[in-house]
Write an enzyme that holds these catalytic residues in place. Structure first.
Site, mmCIF file in Angstrom:
data_model
loop_
_atom_site.group_PDB
_atom_site.id
_atom_site.type_symbol
_atom_site.label_atom_id
_atom_site.label_comp_id
_atom_site.label_asym_id
_atom_site.label_seq_id
_atom_site.Cartn_x
_atom_site.Cartn_y
_atom_site.Cartn_z
ATOM 1 N N MET A 20 0.852 -1.185 0.000
ATOM 2 C CA MET A 20 0.000 0.000 0.000
ATOM 3 C C MET A 20 0.891 1.239 0.000
ATOM 4 S SD MET A 20 -2.714 1.335 2.872
ATOM 5 C CE MET A 20 -1.404 2.088 3.837
ATOM 6 N N HIS A 21 0.637 2.134 -0.934
ATOM 7 C CA HIS A 21 1.366 3.406 -0.971
ATOM 8 C C HIS A 21 0.758 4.337 0.072
ATOM 9 C CE1 HIS A 21 3.687 2.665 -4.681
ATOM 10 N NE2 HIS A 21 2.638 1.951 -5.039
ATOM 11 N N ALA A 22 1.626 4.917 0.877
ATOM 12 C CA ALA A 22 1.192 5.869 1.909
ATOM 13 C C ALA A 22 1.945 7.179 1.679
ATOM 14 C CB ALA A 22 1.475 5.316 3.293
#
Length: 239
Positions: free
Chosen positions: A189-191
């Site tokens: 997941m890109h944060a």
């Protein structure tokens, strides 16, 4: 061209056969220069595309029941993220967050003011491979991502406030690339702590409705799985 095949002429214009001329024979016995650059290597730009297509195809076959489900066991020999996660056992201080289920590290090509990758230790290929049984994992990944980004914002310099809106909230973004647009076949997941740097990177991680086929907001992923879990529970209660 092969120099040995170039004709030679006498001063009177008559052609000499290659075998009757020592110089020509020398050229004739010389191998032509190699004009190619050696065996074709896969382009670095094509590799992520090929990987994404392979993941998309395998997950589609699994949906149709034509391929077995993944065992989700770590595979550090073949997965770059599994290998990265294995390093957390040796040096957890090099990571933004580590627990028994999730590992977080900075993206090596950051696209925003702060850019983290939130990964499960299990080798799950993509967000499309998540099922109702993974609803809790998806929610935890989002919670951990929000925590890490919040810590990054707290550590930023106090005089840099361009990432805050008028009501004081921080601009963030969380989401998953979907096959075939994912570059690594390990769920991540890109944060983001915004703004994007450079600004055009926003297109790659757009959450506009037209872009949902490529990038799914993490909140929507968690909601989708939670709805599927509730639907399963309701269905089973009626049996």
């Amino acid at each position: 061209a092969h120099l040995g095949r170039v004709p030679f002429t006498r001063p009177d214009g008559r052609m000499l056969r290659l075998a009757s001329c020592a110089v020509a024979r020398q050229f004739h016995n010389t191998r032509p220069a190699r004009l190619t650059r050696g065996p074709r290597r896969p382009s670095p730009r094509r590799a992520p595309i090929a990987m994404g297509l392979a993941v998309w195809t395998r997950e589609l076959f699994q949906t149709w029941g034509l391929a077995p489900e993944d065992d989700r066991a770590p595979r550090p020999e073949t997965c770059v993220f599994c290998a990265k996660i294995a390093e957390a056992e040796k040096d957890p201080s090099a990571f933004a967050y580590v627990d028994k289920e999730i590992v977080v590290f900075r993206d090596w090509k950051p696209a925003a003011r702060a850019h983290f990758l939130v990964c499960p230790r299990k080798h799950i290929t993509s967000a499309r491979a998540l099922t109702h049984r993974d609803a809790q994992l998806a929610r935890r990944m989002l919670d951990v991502g929000e925590r890490v980004v919040g810590d990054a914002n707290a550590n930023a310099r106090a005089d840099e406030n361009e990432n805050e809106t008028n009501d004081g909230t921080v601009k963030t973004r969380f989401g998953y690339h979907l096959p075939p647009f994912n570059s690594v076949d390990h769920l991540h997941m890109h944060a983001f702590l915004l703004p994007f740097e450079p600004a055009w990177k926003e297109r790659k991680y757009s959450v506009e409705p037209w872009a949902r086929f490529a990038f799914e907001p993490a909140g929507e992923t968690a909601h989708r799985l939670e709805r599927e879990r509730e639907a399963r529970a309701t269905k089973n209660s009626k049996l």
